[in-house]
Scaffold this motif. Structure first.
Motif, PDB file in Angstrom:
ATOM      1  N   GLU A 194      16.906  49.755 -85.373  1.00 31.33           N
ATOM      2  CA  GLU A 194      17.423  49.090 -86.595  1.00 31.33           C
ATOM      3  C   GLU A 194      17.676  47.490 -85.995  1.00 31.33           C
ATOM      4  O   GLU A 194      18.730  47.532 -85.286  1.00 31.33           O
ATOM      5  N   PRO A 195      16.882  46.657 -86.146  1.00 34.70           N
ATOM      6  CA  PRO A 195      17.060  45.364 -85.762  1.00 34.70           C
ATOM      7  C   PRO A 195      18.463  44.740 -86.076  1.00 34.70           C
ATOM      8  O   PRO A 195      19.064  44.206 -85.241  1.00 34.70           O
ATOM      9  N   ARG A 196      18.814  44.772 -87.338  1.00 40.88           N
ATOM     10  CA  ARG A 196      20.147  44.193 -87.790  1.00 40.88           C
ATOM     11  C   ARG A 196      21.309  44.700 -86.856  1.00 40.88           C
ATOM     12  O   ARG A 196      22.058  44.186 -86.519  1.00 40.88           O
ATOM     13  N   LEU A 197      21.245  46.063 -86.671  1.00 37.19           N
ATOM     14  CA  LEU A 197      22.455  46.822 -86.195  1.00 37.19           C
ATOM     15  C   LEU A 197      22.285  46.281 -84.555  1.00 37.19           C
ATOM     16  O   LEU A 197      23.299  45.928 -84.011  1.00 37.19           O
ATOM     17  N   MET A 208      25.655  40.364 -80.879  1.00 35.30           N
ATOM     18  CA  MET A 208      26.680  39.330 -80.937  1.00 35.30           C
ATOM     19  C   MET A 208      28.126  39.865 -80.748  1.00 35.30           C
ATOM     20  O   MET A 208      29.167  39.019 -80.174  1.00 35.30           O
ATOM     21  N   LEU A 209      28.469  41.112 -80.908  1.00 38.08           N
ATOM     22  CA  LEU A 209      29.753  41.602 -80.452  1.00 38.08           C
ATOM     23  C   LEU A 209      29.924  41.519 -79.131  1.00 38.08           C
ATOM     24  O   LEU A 209      31.228  41.459 -78.300  1.00 38.08           O
ATOM     25  N   ILE A 210      28.983  42.005 -78.271  1.00 39.33           N
ATOM     26  CA  ILE A 210      29.234  42.164 -76.677  1.00 39.33           C
ATOM     27  C   ILE A 210      28.977  40.801 -75.954  1.00 39.33           C
ATOM     28  O   ILE A 210      29.486  40.751 -75.035  1.00 39.33           O
ATOM     29  N   GLU A 211      28.000  39.929 -76.419  1.00 42.33           N
ATOM     30  CA  GLU A 211      27.718  38.767 -75.603  1.00 42.33           C
ATOM     31  C   GLU A 211      28.659  37.882 -75.198  1.00 42.33           C
ATOM     32  O   GLU A 211      28.536  37.392 -74.177  1.00 42.33           O
ATOM     33  N   VAL A 223      23.334  40.497 -72.503  1.00 43.67           N
ATOM     34  CA  VAL A 223      22.815  41.626 -73.385  1.00 43.67           C
ATOM     35  C   VAL A 223      21.159  41.541 -73.398  1.00 43.67           C
ATOM     36  O   VAL A 223      20.694  40.430 -73.693  1.00 43.67           O
ATOM     37  N   SER A 224      20.489  42.365 -73.316  1.00 46.16           N
ATOM     38  CA  SER A 224      19.150  42.457 -73.593  1.00 46.16           C
ATOM     39  C   SER A 224      18.904  43.593 -74.652  1.00 46.16           C
ATOM     40  O   SER A 224      19.503  44.498 -74.683  1.00 46.16           O
ATOM     41  N   VAL A 225      18.108  43.265 -75.549  1.00 44.55           N
ATOM     42  CA  VAL A 225      17.842  44.100 -77.144  1.00 44.55           C
ATOM     43  C   VAL A 225      16.490  44.194 -77.061  1.00 44.55           C
ATOM     44  O   VAL A 225      15.663  43.328 -77.073  1.00 44.55           O
ATOM     45  N   THR A 226      15.864  45.639 -77.511  1.00 43.20           N
ATOM     46  CA  THR A 226      14.835  45.811 -77.844  1.00 43.20           C
ATOM     47  C   THR A 226      14.778  47.076 -78.876  1.00 43.20           C
ATOM     48  O   THR A 226      16.054  47.803 -78.909  1.00 43.20           O
ATOM     49  N   THR A 227      13.674  47.197 -79.639  1.00 49.35           N
ATOM     50  CA  THR A 227      13.811  48.072 -80.772  1.00 49.35           C
ATOM     51  C   THR A 227      12.709  49.131 -80.501  1.00 49.35           C
ATOM     52  O   THR A 227      12.707  50.020 -81.332  1.00 49.35           O
TER      53      THR A 227
END
Length: 791
Positions: free
Chosen positions: A676-679, A685-688, A693-697
């Motif tokens: 879920e990209p939005r989640l 945004m909360l952790i940065e 932070v690195s994000v992948t879907t």
């Protein structure tokens, strides 16, 4: 009677023709065997035939005066009658297929012939016969042995020949008969009277008698004995064999001859009976072994040694298929090694008592398959096997695979739970819509406040706080729904009964209020060991039953009351009462029967209360009900206390204020994997502010980064994703980056498949349920990173 009389007369004549031995008596009196067998087979009512034939044969030969002949006839008749009655009393079988039959015949031959001996010898002395008092003892001894041999040798042959016998092996029988005749003729026709060589020749007849007994059974033993007796008597009368005096060649050692025949007859019949019993025992053992091997239930046999636990010595094919082990792998193990999980405390205690005291046990256990692919639910029954000393030497356990039954049962429970939630769906939807509307309105107002610039910031902040309160209310409702709709729920934990009741009340309240007042009376029940989902389902079902018993339209006239506390014995108590229509005694007697219902098919299946009772009983408790038609019903749940400390009363849910940003002592690299990209971006945004932070879907992309050598200190991973799932990510990390697998935190929406449920039970990693509160997420990250720093 005529045939019996003729047969007795003929055998009496045959015996009297041999009475020249020792001057007066025959070594074998065949008439005794004929009379005993005749009266046993035909009935003692045929005794006149024996009396007439006996007295007539003695009179015809003119050996003694008529008075003595009549007395002897009475003695011979009494001998046969008493012998037949004794055989029936001892449970004798004329097939002589049991050792007890041979012993019974021997006892009858020895005991009942005394009647003939006493009557005969005394009559001869009284009437002044040829025998003096000085020879009375010897005459009585020879007479008794002769009659006993007649009963044993001839009586057994007559009884066996009157019965059907198996098809003989003619060649072997002819060879055996020929050898017996040859050896018998050689032993009793030579000139070695009374010499050691003569005894050696006679002893060669014993192996032939054993051969006949072992190969041809009781028929062979009896006929072989009869043949040996005929040859030995004929040879002895002719002056040959070991029983003739070596000095004069005429004197017969009658006692030796009779003892020889007694040993041959008794040994042959006893060996034959033992062989038959051995064959029957072997057949029964084979039948039992075949039955145990082919039975569909698993069978385990364990031996018990003093000071040691039971050890497996046998497992049938069904059990081996059940657990996937070979027989040689099971032998020597303890049965408890095969359990795939811990038993319930109550069942564990009963099993330990049964093993310690040698008692019976019945209960459900879980067996682990060898490859770990599955767990087999088994209904086990344990039975002790005691030896002659009364001690338990073996335990026999039967296992019935009830896995399919448990799965069907779980589906029924799930279906009933979903039906209960479905009944409340409209009310739950209403409860969600209210805070959702509140949430949306406040977000719109916050947006308008932000559009006003700095002067609108205070109003926007207030609106956002209100929106947070609405979101929290929705989160609580969704959490309650997850508790009642989850598929798992067998895990037991220490529970506060009040905290189980409150979610059920929140779920049912919207549906109850249009019908009745909802009254809550919370006491201080003790904590219990149980499943939150299962006990919650019971509460929800009872509340649904209560509201369905009350008509709509007059809520002021009715009430549904929920009370918690404890009973006199210290058990936790939950009581659900209503003022509805109540139940008649006829209905009340059947409410726990599966599929019994007084409602329409649209309102109920008749499984709800049956499942409730089953769940409560599985927790070691009771579900009681009392009801009166037209005055409502009261359902009472009683659960055993798990500890003496009382639970706390429920407190209102307090919505915490916005979490403050965590203060990290060191920046770390965190990988977020969520489809879920939005989640995922919201978590970023909360952790940065504190970490990189690195994000992948996509799970496959995350694993590629790890394989390329990118280093991460913590992974936040969605458990269920299309393609590469969280379970796949965990498995890959376990093989290629095991230290990172230990710092993997799962985030899940809770809609588990069976594979996911099994995985969740097996891993030790932390699992956060969506929606995750920001403070909970940050606290989990800090805790995981702190443990990493400590390591």
């Amino acid at each position: 009677m005529l045939v019996l009389a003729v047969a007795y007369f003929a055998t009496s004549w045959l015996g009297l023709t041999q009475a020249t031995i020792a001057g007066a008596a025959s070594p074998v009196w065949p008439a005794t065997g004929v009379s005993l067998a005749g009266l046993y087979l035909l009935g003692v009512s045929r005794w006149p035939a024996v009396f007439v034939a006996s007295a007539g044969s003695i009179l015809c030969f003119g050996i003694v005066p008529p008075q003595a002949a009549l007395a002897m006839g009475v003695g011979n008749t009494l001998e046969a009658v008493l012998g037949a009655l004794l055989l029936r009393r001892l449970g004798f079988s004329p097939t002589l297929g049991r050792i007890q039959d041979v012993l019974a015949l021997t006892s009858a031959a020895g005991a009942c012939t005394l009647a003939s001996v006493l009557m005969g010898t005394l009559s001869l002395v009284v009437v002044g016969g040829p025998h003096s008092w000085n020879g009375l003892l010897l005459m009585g001894w020879v007479w008794w042995l002769g009659n006993a041999m007649g009963a044993l040798v001839v009586g057994s042959a007559v009884m066996l020949l009157s019965r059907s016998h198996p098809e003989p092996r003619w060649r072997e029988a002819l060879v055996l008969t020929g050898l017996t005749l040859v050896v018998g003729f050689w032993a009793f026709s030579g000139g070695h009277q009374g010499s050691p060589l003569a005894y050696a020749q006679v002893f060669l007849l014993f192996p032939l008698g054993v051969w006949a007994a072992l190969r041809f059974g009781s028929h062979g033993a009896a006929l072989s004995t009869l043949l040996i007796a005929a040859m030995s008597i004929w040879g002895t009368i002719a002056g040959h064999g070991p029983f003739i005096s070596r000095n004069d060649g005429r004197t017969v050692d009658l006692l030796e001859l009779q003892l020889f025949l007694a040993v041959v007859a008794f040994t042959g019949l006893l060996l034959a009976a033992a062989r038959v019993e051995q064959g029957k025992a072997h057949s029964q053992l084979e039948l039992l072994a075949t039955a145990v091997r082919s039975v569909r239930e698993g069978v385990l046999i364990s031996t018990v040694h003093p000071g040691e636990g039971p050890r497996l010595v046998y497992a049938n094919e069904s059990f081996r298929e059940m657990v996937g082990w070979r027989h040689e792998e099971l032998v020597g193990r303890t049965p408890c090694e095969l359990f795939g999980g811990e038993l319930e405390p109550e069942a564990q205690q009963r099993l330990e008592v049964a093993l310690r005291e040698g008692d019976f046990f019945r209960g459900e256990v879980m067996l682990a398959h060898k490859d770990g692919s599955r767990v087999v639910h088994s209904e086990m029954q344990l039975s002790p096997v005691r030896g002659a000393d009364g001690r338990v030497s073996y335990f026999v356990a039967t296992h019935r695979d009830v896995t399919a039954q448990k799965q069907l049962q779980a589906k029924l429970v799930s279906a009933e739970r979903i039906a209960a939630v479905g009944t409340l769906a409209a009310g739950v939807g209403h409860e969600i819509n209210n805070p959702l509307s509140y949430l949306l309105l406040n977000l719109d107002e916050a947006e308008e406040g932000l559009a006003k610039g700095p002067q609108g910031l205070a109003e926007a902040r207030a609106r956002l706080e209100s929106a947070r309160e609405g979101a929290e209310r929705i989160r609580v409702i969704v959490r309650d729904l997850k508790v009642f709709s989850r598929q798992e729920g067998e895990e037991r934990a220490m529970l506060d009964v009040n905290e189980v009741v409150v979610p059920a009340l929140r779920m049912a309240a919207p549906a109850v209020r249009p019908r009745a007042r909802l009254v809550e009376e919370f006491g201080r029940p003790p904590r219990v060991m149980g499943s939150e989902a299962r006990l919650g389902q019971v509460m929800l079902n009872l509340l649904v039953n209560a509201l369905q018993a009350i008509p709509e339209g007059s809520p002021e006239l009715h009430e549904v009351r929920v009370r918690t506390g404890s009973d006199d014995s210290g058990r936790a108590l939950v009581e659900v009462s209503d003022t509805g229509c109540g139940m008649s005694p006829t209905v009340l007697a059947r409410i726990f029967d599966p599929f019994f219902t007084t409602k329409s098919s649209a309102e109920g299946t008749g499984l709800g209360l049956a499942i409730c009772q089953q769940i409560v009983q599985a927790h070691g408790g009771e579900l009681r009900v009392r009801s009166e038609e037209g005055k409502g019903s009261v359902f009472t749940i009683l659960l055993p206390s798990a500890e003496a400390r009382p639970s706390r009363t429920p407190v209102p849910v307090v919505v915490p204020s916005a979490p403050s940003a965590p203060v990290a002592t060191q920046r770390r690299r965190i990988l977020i994997i969520d489809d879920e990209p939005r989640l995922a971006q919201s978590m970023r945004m909360l952790i940065e502010p504190s970490h990189d932070v690195s994000v992948t879907t996509r799970g496959a992309e995350a694993l590629a980064w790890v394989d390329e050598g990118q280093r991460f200190d913590l992974v936040l991973c969605d458990l269920q994703m299309p393609g590469t799932t969280g379970m796949d990510v965990y498995s890959h990390l376990r093989q290629h980056a095991p230290e990172l697998a230990e710092r993997l935190v799962f985030i899940s929406g809770g809609a588990y498949t069976q594979a996911t449920r099994d995985f969740v039970r097996s891993v030790r990693n932390r699992i956060l349920e969506k929606p995750v509160r920001p403070d909970e997420l940050l606290a989990t990250i800090d805790e995981a990173l702190a443990s990493m720093s400590a390591a």
